[in-house]
Scaffold this motif. Sequence first.
Motif, PDB file in Angstrom:
ATOM      1  N   ALA A  53       0.828  -1.208   0.000  1.00 37.66           N
ATOM      2  CA  ALA A  53       0.000   0.000   0.000  1.00 37.66           C
ATOM      3  C   ALA A  53       0.862   1.256   0.000  1.00 37.66           C
ATOM      4  CB  ALA A  53      -0.929  -0.003   1.212  1.00 37.66           C
ATOM      5  N   ASP A  54       2.054   1.182   0.600  1.00 35.38           N
ATOM      6  CA  ASP A  54       2.948   2.338   0.627  1.00 35.38           C
ATOM      7  C   ASP A  54       3.483   2.692  -0.758  1.00 35.38           C
ATOM      8  OD1 ASP A  54       2.715   2.866   3.304  1.00 35.38           O
ATOM      9  OD2 ASP A  54       4.493   1.726   3.894  1.00 35.38           O
ATOM     10  N   LEU A  55       3.401   1.749  -1.701  1.00 37.01           N
ATOM     11  CA  LEU A  55       3.887   2.025  -3.049  1.00 37.01           C
ATOM     12  C   LEU A  55       2.847   2.738  -3.910  1.00 37.01           C
ATOM     13  CD1 LEU A  55       5.699  -1.354  -3.833  1.00 37.01           C
ATOM     14  CD2 LEU A  55       6.718   0.788  -3.032  1.00 37.01           C
ATOM     15  N   LEU A  56       1.618   2.867  -3.406  1.00 38.19           N
ATOM     16  CA  LEU A  56       0.549   3.461  -4.205  1.00 38.19           C
ATOM     17  C   LEU A  56       0.587   4.984  -4.265  1.00 38.19           C
ATOM     18  CD1 LEU A  56      -2.441   1.156  -3.165  1.00 38.19           C
ATOM     19  CD2 LEU A  56      -1.000   1.007  -5.207  1.00 38.19           C
ATOM     20  N   PRO A  57       0.970   5.690  -3.190  1.00 40.86           N
ATOM     21  CA  PRO A  57       0.994   7.158  -3.271  1.00 40.86           C
ATOM     22  C   PRO A  57       2.025   7.648  -4.285  1.00 40.86           C
ATOM     23  CG  PRO A  57       1.121   6.407  -0.985  1.00 40.86           C
ATOM     24  CD  PRO A  57       1.338   5.209  -1.856  1.00 40.86           C
ATOM     25  N   THR A  58       1.938   8.913  -4.622  1.00 38.93           N
ATOM     26  CA  THR A  58       2.912   9.556  -5.505  1.00 38.93           C
ATOM     27  C   THR A  58       3.513  10.755  -4.779  1.00 38.93           C
ATOM     28  OG1 THR A  58       1.620   8.906  -7.444  1.00 38.93           O
ATOM     29  CG2 THR A  58       3.285  10.612  -7.752  1.00 38.93           C
ATOM     30  N   PRO A  59       4.841  10.746  -4.515  1.00 36.48           N
ATOM     31  CA  PRO A  59       5.771   9.644  -4.771  1.00 36.48           C
ATOM     32  C   PRO A  59       5.542   8.489  -3.800  1.00 36.48           C
ATOM     33  CG  PRO A  59       6.868  11.353  -3.522  1.00 36.48           C
ATOM     34  CD  PRO A  59       5.509  11.893  -3.864  1.00 36.48           C
ATOM     35  N   PRO A  60       5.988   7.290  -4.164  1.00 39.77           N
ATOM     36  CA  PRO A  60       5.793   6.135  -3.283  1.00 39.77           C
ATOM     37  C   PRO A  60       6.639   6.253  -2.018  1.00 39.77           C
ATOM     38  CG  PRO A  60       7.210   5.559  -5.124  1.00 39.77           C
ATOM     39  CD  PRO A  60       6.694   6.941  -5.413  1.00 39.77           C
ATOM     40  N   VAL A  61       6.233   5.532  -0.992  1.00 40.03           N
ATOM     41  CA  VAL A  61       6.989   5.473   0.260  1.00 40.03           C
ATOM     42  C   VAL A  61       7.863   4.228   0.196  1.00 40.03           C
ATOM     43  CG1 VAL A  61       6.856   5.350   2.772  1.00 40.03           C
ATOM     44  CG2 VAL A  61       5.111   6.616   1.483  1.00 40.03           C
ATOM     45  N   ALA A  62       9.161   4.419  -0.031  1.00 40.95           N
ATOM     46  CA  ALA A  62      10.056   3.278  -0.215  1.00 40.95           C
ATOM     47  C   ALA A  62      10.220   2.471   1.062  1.00 40.95           C
ATOM     48  CB  ALA A  62      11.422   3.761  -0.700  1.00 40.95           C
ATOM     49  N   VAL A  63      10.295   3.170   2.184  1.00 38.85           N
ATOM     50  CA  VAL A  63      10.511   2.546   3.488  1.00 38.85           C
ATOM     51  C   VAL A  63       9.599   3.247   4.489  1.00 38.85           C
ATOM     52  CG1 VAL A  63      12.201   2.144   5.329  1.00 38.85           C
ATOM     53  CG2 VAL A  63      12.907   1.966   2.936  1.00 38.85           C
ATOM     54  N   VAL A 115      13.656   8.964  -4.795  1.00 36.59           N
ATOM     55  CA  VAL A 115      13.074   8.305  -3.624  1.00 36.59           C
ATOM     56  C   VAL A 115      14.070   7.309  -3.035  1.00 36.59           C
ATOM     57  CG1 VAL A 115      11.236   6.749  -2.845  1.00 36.59           C
ATOM     58  CG2 VAL A 115      10.712   8.609  -4.444  1.00 36.59           C
ATOM     59  N   ARG A 116      14.728   6.541  -3.899  1.00 35.82           N
ATOM     60  CA  ARG A 116      15.709   5.562  -3.424  1.00 35.82           C
ATOM     61  C   ARG A 116      16.901   6.257  -2.774  1.00 35.82           C
ATOM     62  NH1 ARG A 116      15.202   3.568  -8.689  1.00 35.82           N
ATOM     63  NH2 ARG A 116      17.462   3.574  -9.035  1.00 35.82           N
ATOM     64  N   HIS A 117      17.338   7.358  -3.366  1.00 35.49           N
ATOM     65  CA  HIS A 117      18.485   8.085  -2.818  1.00 35.49           C
ATOM     66  C   HIS A 117      18.173   8.620  -1.423  1.00 35.49           C
ATOM     67  CE1 HIS A 117      22.085  10.535  -2.693  1.00 35.49           C
ATOM     68  NE2 HIS A 117      21.345  11.616  -2.470  1.00 35.49           N
ATOM     69  N   GLN A 118      16.983   9.174  -1.254  1.00 35.66           N
ATOM     70  CA  GLN A 118      16.602   9.704   0.052  1.00 35.66           C
ATOM     71  C   GLN A 118      16.533   8.587   1.091  1.00 35.66           C
ATOM     72  OE1 GLN A 118      16.016  13.063   1.039  1.00 35.66           O
ATOM     73  NE2 GLN A 118      16.253  11.949   2.975  1.00 35.66           N
ATOM     74  N   ALA A 119      15.970   7.437   0.688  1.00 33.72           N
ATOM     75  CA  ALA A 119      15.871   6.311   1.616  1.00 33.72           C
ATOM     76  C   ALA A 119      17.258   5.805   2.003  1.00 33.72           C
ATOM     77  CB  ALA A 119      15.057   5.186   0.985  1.00 33.72           C
ATOM     78  N   THR A 120      18.172   5.779   1.045  1.00 27.63           N
ATOM     79  CA  THR A 120      19.540   5.334   1.334  1.00 27.63           C
ATOM     80  C   THR A 120      20.223   6.272   2.314  1.00 27.63           C
ATOM     81  OG1 THR A 120      19.736   4.303  -0.849  1.00 27.63           O
ATOM     82  CG2 THR A 120      21.785   4.808   0.313  1.00 27.63           C
ATOM     83  N   GLN A 121      20.045   7.561   2.131  1.00 27.94           N
ATOM     84  CA  GLN A 121      20.631   8.532   3.059  1.00 27.94           C
ATOM     85  C   GLN A 121      20.047   8.372   4.463  1.00 27.94           C
ATOM     86  OE1 GLN A 121      20.023  12.374   1.064  1.00 27.94           O
ATOM     87  NE2 GLN A 121      22.222  12.429   0.651  1.00 27.94           N
ATOM     88  N   ASP A 122      18.739   8.167   4.532  1.00 28.41           N
ATOM     89  CA  ASP A 122      18.099   7.959   5.834  1.00 28.41           C
ATOM     90  C   ASP A 122      18.678   6.730   6.527  1.00 28.41           C
ATOM     91  OD1 ASP A 122      16.512  10.136   5.335  1.00 28.41           O
ATOM     92  OD2 ASP A 122      14.751   8.963   4.732  1.00 28.41           O
ATOM     93  N   TYR A 123      18.888   5.662   5.767  1.00 28.11           N
ATOM     94  CA  TYR A 123      19.429   4.420   6.331  1.00 28.11           C
ATOM     95  C   TYR A 123      20.851   4.630   6.847  1.00 28.11           C
ATOM     96  CZ  TYR A 123      20.671  -0.573   6.582  1.00 28.11           C
ATOM     97  OH  TYR A 123      21.076  -1.820   7.001  1.00 28.11           O
ATOM     98  N   GLU A 124      21.661   5.325   6.082  1.00 28.75           N
ATOM     99  CA  GLU A 124      23.045   5.562   6.507  1.00 28.75           C
ATOM    100  C   GLU A 124      23.093   6.369   7.799  1.00 28.75           C
ATOM    101  OE1 GLU A 124      24.717   7.396   3.083  1.00 28.75           O
ATOM    102  OE2 GLU A 124      25.034   5.500   2.006  1.00 28.75           O
ATOM    103  N   ARG A 125      22.229   7.373   7.906  1.00 30.63           N
ATOM    104  CA  ARG A 125      22.192   8.159   9.145  1.00 30.63           C
ATOM    105  C   ARG A 125      21.719   7.301  10.315  1.00 30.63           C
ATOM    106  NH1 ARG A 125      20.391  12.414   5.605  1.00 30.63           N
ATOM    107  NH2 ARG A 125      18.219  11.793   5.952  1.00 30.63           N
ATOM    108  N   TRP A 126      20.725   6.466  10.060  1.00 31.84           N
ATOM    109  CA  TRP A 126      20.187   5.603  11.112  1.00 31.84           C
ATOM    110  C   TRP A 126      21.236   4.597  11.580  1.00 31.84           C
ATOM    111  CZ3 TRP A 126      19.179   0.386  11.758  1.00 31.84           C
ATOM    112  CH2 TRP A 126      18.277   0.037  12.776  1.00 31.84           C
ATOM    113  N   LEU A 127      22.016   4.063  10.631  1.00 30.03           N
ATOM    114  CA  LEU A 127      23.034   3.071  10.977  1.00 30.03           C
ATOM    115  C   LEU A 127      24.126   3.643  11.873  1.00 30.03           C
ATOM    116  CD1 LEU A 127      23.786   0.801   7.878  1.00 30.03           C
ATOM    117  CD2 LEU A 127      22.886   0.124  10.106  1.00 30.03           C
ATOM    118  N   THR A 128      24.431   4.914  11.707  1.00 35.78           N
ATOM    119  CA  THR A 128      25.451   5.510  12.573  1.00 35.78           C
ATOM    120  C   THR A 128      25.000   5.523  14.028  1.00 35.78           C
ATOM    121  OG1 THR A 128      24.609   7.760  12.219  1.00 35.78           O
ATOM    122  CG2 THR A 128      26.300   6.965  10.694  1.00 35.78           C
TER     123      THR A 128
END
Length: 284
Positions: A53-63, A115-128
């Motif tokens: 369901a998160d993939l239905l909005p525009t832009p989709p919610v990757a995570v 969208v993928r780039h933003q999600a990747t940046q969020d993940y990297e910050r979270w991992l720290t």
Amino acid sequence: MPKVSSVIVPYASYLRVYEPLAAFPEPERGHWARYARRPDRPSYQDELRRSLADLLPTPPVAVPVHESADAFVTEVDGVVCVCPWRTRLRGWQALGELAGELPPPVLDAVLPPLVRHQATQDYERWLTRNPDARPWIRTATWEVPLNWFVLVSDEEREYDRGSGADEGAAPPVLRYRTPMVQARRRVARGLRTLRDTLDEGPLIDGLLDVGRWLEEFHPRSLVELDYGGLVHVLPAGELAGDHSAADVAEGIEALRDGDGEAAGEAYGRLVDRWRAVRDRRSAN
């Protein structure tokens, strides 16, 4: 949380670890203790529906924006054990694997590069802030990885045909459950045999990876291999006749005994069975 829909998502299988409440620090332990008493806990299908369901909005919610507070719950010898979903963490990890699974035009259409780039940046910050984070659940699509079957035995196989397709009917179930100690022991024995008889390759690498993952959990945990949504797409006859764990064990035992012909026959059965399952992906 209400269900997204009653649509069945058929393609995912799971390897889960249920840890005893004692393995969790407070206040998380208290949260899971209260959660385990809830009568309306969601299922794995609910988690998948929410993700789709998160993939239905525009832009989709990757995570998901927030981490899930849900878990699977079971009892082992009277001890409550939980398997946190950690949907956000698993979503980040799955996002990193999509490039190898989808053609670039399809990937860009489903999840635009921004969208993928933003999600990747969020993940990297979270991992720290969470360098030791690991999921309690591994997911595969349109297959059960062969190295997962090394963890279990045919005697631990549970198959229930379900009670029909009507809403509210009990769904089919095909799963294996084994104590963590047994799973680790089987990984160690399997690795010894495979390394003694085969060249390094995906089967050994995959089993090594799973073994390292298991070492991160409480020794009194429960390990579950669940066919998940695959039971909704495979005919009952194929499910009833599927004894992949027995085939894997037979193949490893044959290698240990130096019987290459028997090992090849067991491997051939596995390849044929799971190729047929993956072929259904192309037909859907």
